[in-house]
Structures are given as structure tokens and as C-alpha cells.
Enzyme design. Structure first.
Site, mmCIF file in Angstrom:
data_model
loop_
_atom_site.group_PDB
_atom_site.id
_atom_site.type_symbol
_atom_site.label_atom_id
_atom_site.label_comp_id
_atom_site.label_asym_id
_atom_site.label_seq_id
_atom_site.Cartn_x
_atom_site.Cartn_y
_atom_site.Cartn_z
ATOM 1 N N GLY A 139 1.416 4.235 4.648
ATOM 2 C CA GLY A 139 2.248 3.379 3.813
ATOM 3 C C GLY A 139 2.634 2.078 4.487
ATOM 4 N N SER A 140 2.361 0.941 3.864
ATOM 5 C CA SER A 140 2.586 -0.319 4.558
ATOM 6 C C SER A 140 2.312 -1.504 3.631
ATOM 7 C CB SER A 140 1.686 -0.391 5.788
ATOM 8 O OG SER A 140 0.387 0.077 5.461
ATOM 9 N N ARG A 141 2.037 -2.678 4.252
ATOM 10 C CA ARG A 141 1.855 -3.896 3.469
ATOM 11 C C ARG A 141 1.037 -4.922 4.250
ATOM 12 N NH1 ARG A 141 7.272 -7.195 1.915
ATOM 13 N NH2 ARG A 141 6.495 -9.311 2.231
ATOM 14 N N ILE A 195 1.927 -5.182 8.176
ATOM 15 C CA ILE A 195 3.357 -4.869 8.282
ATOM 16 C C ILE A 195 3.561 -3.369 8.094
ATOM 17 C CG2 ILE A 195 5.651 -5.295 7.318
ATOM 18 C CD1 ILE A 195 4.591 -7.986 6.317
ATOM 19 N N MET A 214 0.843 -1.197 0.000
ATOM 20 C CA MET A 214 0.000 0.000 0.000
ATOM 21 C C MET A 214 0.878 1.246 0.000
ATOM 22 S SD MET A 214 -2.886 -1.085 2.815
ATOM 23 C CE MET A 214 -1.679 -1.599 4.039
#
Length: 240
Positions: free
Chosen positions: A201-203, A171, A113
Site C-alpha cells: 500500500g503506497s503512492r 511514497i 495504490m
């Protein structure tokens, strides 16, 4: 004589335009938008150019925490994307040790993301939350493979009706500094239901049950709560 009654077609069009450009905001974002707005007011008093820049960032902050409604497919055998973004990795990997699962590699689908994606996370399947486990860590670029092992993360294990388990891991990334999880152990989730978010912002990693094959590719754009990752019924049989 013109009809004084409002034209329903125009009202419908106006409503559609409103829904297209103005999305509801998740309550988690209210304090951040308020902070950005307060700083923007100060910047306008200092210099108009800075104020307009601050206004742009305030609008972006609101947009970041947008929480649009999604239409989740009804088929019970589907695994749905838990995040908006792009598929960055598809590879075999062992789920995080803190989840207490066997150390058998499963197919991991990672959805990255960016700061422009909607960051509300949604349950990929329906079921009971068997475990929730948080682990502090680094803040590497979430698109990197090693982010799954080194970065701050929060794992949720969902037990489906057939007894199979599906781990999904939030994450943190290079900019992200806060993982939020809305659910606790023993909670019941519907597929597509909101279960958390990650700021800036991440995953998300989804570990598919043994034998289940992904139906997405690296680089594919995903929509949380809507895009199908895999079918639980499409299990790969033994090699002949």
C-alpha cells in the site's frame, strides 16, 4: 478415427486462461510468500479454520507481488503512469527539496495504490537517472495530501533526451514499511521499465515538466506502464 494430435485451439485457450489467472511473481516477494506459507502450515496444525485463513493470506501475498508484462505505448512524447491504482490528487506542488530542483511549483499527479494493486513501479519516461534521493518519514495514509511532505519517500529524477527533468517519487503509506528502488544515479531507463516497488500500500507522485498538462482526472484508474498521464508535446502556451 479421431485425430491423435492436440487441438491448437484448445491449447491456446488453456494458455490464455493460465496467463489470466496466474501471473509471474517478482523475486522480491518470494521470501514473504515463503513466510506466509510456513505460518499457514503451523496454523493448519492448530486449527483448520486458521489454516484456511492463512492460505488465503498466502495467496493474497503472492498476488500482491505479481509482476505482469505490460505493453507500453511507443510514442516517445508520452508520459506513462508509473503505478497501478487510482489518481488521488492533481495539484501544483514543489518537488521534494532533497532532489535539488528549483522550488518552482509543478503539476503533481498522485497515483494511490491500495493493497490489492500491483506494486511494481515503472519509469514514466525514458532517460538518464540524474538523481536518487531517499528520505525517512512517517507512515500516514498515502491518499492524504500531506503524505507527500511527511511520509517516508524515495525520489528519482529522470533527465529526458530533450534535457527536461521529470521527478517521480515513491511514497510509503499507512501499511507500507519498505520502499525498494532498483536503479542508481546515471542509470538509463526505458519508458515502462521497472525501477522499484513499495510493499503493502503506497503512492507515486509524478511532477510534470513546466507547461505540460495532465490528461487524466482524479478518480481515474491507472495501469503502470500503459496509461497515458500527459503528452510532452502538448504544452500550454502563454495566456493571451
Amino acid at each position: 478415427m479421431p485425430d491423435p494430435r492436440p487441438d491448437p485451439r484448445k491449447e491456446h485457450t488453456a494458455m490464455k486462461m493460465h496467463e489470466t489467472f496466474i501471473k509471474p511473481m517478482h523475486p522480491e516477494g518470494r521470501k514473504f510468500v515463503a513466510i506466509f506459507a510456513a505460518i499457514t502450515l503451523v496454523l493448519f496444525m492448530v486449527w483448520d479454520v486458521l489454516g484456511w485463513a492463512g492460505l488465503g493470506l498466502t495467496i493474497w501475498c503472492y498476488y500482491f507481488f505479481r509482476d505482469p508484462e505490460r505493453v507500453t505505448p511507443e510514442r516517445p512524447d508520452l508520459i506513462i503512469s508509473p503505478a497501478d491504482g487510482m489518481v488521488s490528487l492533481i495539484e501544483p506542488a514543489v518537488p521534494p527539496s532533497e532532489l535539488g530542483l528549483p522550488d518552482t511549483p509543478l503539476t503533481r499527479v498522485s497515483v494511490f495504490m491500495s493493497v490489492f494493486n500491483c506494486h511494481i513501479n515503472r519509469a514514466p519516461v525514458a532517460g538518464r537517472v540524474q538523481a536518487v534521493a531517499y528520505r525517512p518519514g512517517k507512515f500516514l495514509n498515502a491518499s492524504l495530501d500531506k503524505a507527500s511532505a511527511d511520509n517516508e519517500r524515495n525520489g528519482v529524477v529522470i533527465e529526458m533526451a530533450d534535457g527536461r527533468l521529470l521527478p517521480v517519487v515513491q511514497i510509503a503509506g499507512l501499511v507500507a514499511r519498505r520502499i525498494v528502488c532498483f536503479v542508481d544515479k546515471e542509470a538509463t531507463l526505458k519508458r515502462g521499465e521497472r525501477f522499484g516497488l513499495i510493499r503493502f500500500g503506497s503512492r507515486l507522485d509524478v511532477y510534470l515538466p513546466d507547461g505540460v498538462q495532465p490528461q487524466v482526472r482524479v478518480g481515474q484508474t491507472m495501469i503502470a506502464g500503459e496509461t497515458v498521464i500527459a503528452e510532452l508535446s502538448a504544452v500550454k502556451g502563454p495566456a493571451k
